[in-house]
Write an enzyme that holds these catalytic residues in place. Structure first.
Site, short mmCIF file in Angstrom:
data_model
loop_
_atom_site.label_atom_id
_atom_site.label_comp_id
_atom_site.label_asym_id
_atom_site.label_seq_id
_atom_site.Cartn_x
_atom_site.Cartn_y
_atom_site.Cartn_z
N ASP A 1 0.48 -1.16 0.30
CA ASP A 1 -0.13 -0.11 -0.28
C ASP A 1 0.91 1.57 0.47
O ASP A 1 2.43 1.26 0.77
CB ASP A 1 -0.79 -0.06 1.02
CG ASP A 1 -0.17 -0.23 2.59
OD1 ASP A 1 0.37 -1.19 2.65
OD2 ASP A 1 0.47 0.91 3.41
N ASP B 1 0.71 3.46 2.63
CA ASP B 1 0.01 4.33 3.89
C ASP B 1 -0.92 5.42 4.10
O ASP B 1 -1.82 4.98 3.43
CB ASP B 1 1.42 4.25 4.21
CG ASP B 1 1.52 4.62 5.76
OD1 ASP B 1 0.22 4.07 6.74
OD2 ASP B 1 1.77 6.23 6.08
N1 LIG Z 1 1.16 1.71 5.74
C1 LIG Z 1 1.49 0.63 7.20
N2 LIG Z 1 1.73 0.53 8.09
C2 LIG Z 1 2.65 -0.11 9.01
N3 LIG Z 1 2.34 -1.78 8.42
C3 LIG Z 1 2.50 -1.33 7.64
N4 LIG Z 1 2.14 -3.51 6.84
C4 LIG Z 1 1.85 -3.12 5.60
N5 LIG Z 1 1.08 -2.25 5.36
C5 LIG Z 1 1.77 -0.92 6.67
#
Ligand SMILES: Nc1ncnc2[nH]cnc12
Ligand SMILES: CSC[C@H]1O[C@H](OP(=O)(O)O)[C@H](O)[C@@H]1O
Length: 297
Positions: free
Chosen positions: A217, A219
């Protein structure tokens, strides 16, 4: 369940979110291990992979029942050490903090920023003090083997970033947008919740450690992408799971054929400060597996 005392494995694998087992493992034995630091996240699964004896551990447990703050990191690393693990491949889901690092890419992180708050990240204390060097927190040689393995597989549509800075947050909630922007301004590459205690403890245990990150992703900072959610993470992990299995299998084969020399294997040589005559007997016994080789004449 198998008695753990005779079983050895030189290569360890810790699987994170979405990686709860190694499918190609053969001659599998499930081992319940106790350590002076309690029980690990789950039973260790030992078996043959690419000709090598390896030990696999699901970091959150096979049913994903442990939050990042509740993972028994010390027991996990100590249990792997008890089995004789010298090389540890840690697989983790991460969010991307840079536009050019896309979901489903792979990153081999080489640096960390620690934003955890409630983790026990050392075996030492109780009368024995040691300060390990952590300027280079992963094993460069092991990371190189991992990178070469990935490149050799030539997997379609898979982009590898051979370096990155992993910011380790406490969680379990994901970051606020202001935090995400702050971490970007610090130059962090990816974000996760698990690697820092593991890397520190592996170094104290003189285990070479490499961090394989599966990007899931952006975030919550990217204007053109939805904010991170568990659904998004699991969907991208699902698509990447097969690649991750192949990458680990190939890396293990190469490690088995050609185990690299690693400075991690002597990390405690100059790190222990406490004079032996001042060490409490109980602590010395508890840490014997780590410190005895430097204390015996
Ligand atoms: N955006 C994110 N923040 C923290 N841990 C994660 N693991 C996978 N994506 C994450
Ligand atoms: C399931 S989403 C958040 C969770 O995923 C990552 O886990 P891991 O590092 O074990 O792959 C992240 O660190 C969080 O623990």
């Amino acid at each position: 369940m198998t008695d753990s005392t005779k079983i050895r494995a030189k290569i360890g694998i810790i699987g994170g979110s979405g990686l709860y087992q190694m499918e190609a493992l053969q001659d599998v034995q499930e081992i319940q291990i106790e350590t002076p630091f309690g029980s690990p996240s789950d039973d260790l699964i030992v078996g043959k992979l690419s000709g090598a004896q390896v030990a696999f551990l699901a970091r959150h447990g096979r049913g994903h029942h442990l939050m990042p703050s509740d993972i028994p990191f010390r027991a996990n690393i100590y249990a792997l050490k008890q089995l004789g693990v010298e090389y540890l491949i840690s697989a983790s889901a991460v969010g991307s903090l840079k536009a050019e690092i896309k979901p489903r890419d792979l990153v081999i992180s080489h640096q960390f920023i620690d934003r955890t708050k409630h983790r026990l990240s050392t075996f030492f204390g109780d009368g024995i003090v040691a300060h390990i060097g952590f300027g280079h927190p992963v094993c460069a040689q092991l990371s190189q083997v991992l990178a070469e393995a990935i490149e050799s597989l030539d997997l379609p549509d898979l982009t590898l970033h051979k370096q990155g800075t992993y910011l380790c947050m406490e969680g379990p909630a994901f970051s606020t947008q202001a935090e995400s922007e702050l971490y970007r301004s610090w130059g962090a590459t990816v974000i996760g919740m698990t690697n820092i205690p593991e890397a520190k403890l592996a170094r104290e245990a003189e285990i070479a450690y490499a961090s394989l990150n599966l990007v899931t992703d952006y975030d919550c900072w990217h204007p053109d992408h939805d904010h991170v959610s568990v659904e998004m993470i699991l969907d991208n992990l699902h698509h990447n799971a097969e690649n991750a299995q192949k990458v680990i299998q190939e890396t293990v084969g190469r490690l088995h054929e050609n185990p690299p020399v690693s400075e991690a294997h002597s990390a405690l040589k100059y790190a222990i400060v406490t004079r032996p005559e001042f060490m409490p007997e109980a602590t010395r016994k508890k840490l014997g597996l780590l410190v005895d080789k430097y204390l015996q004449k």
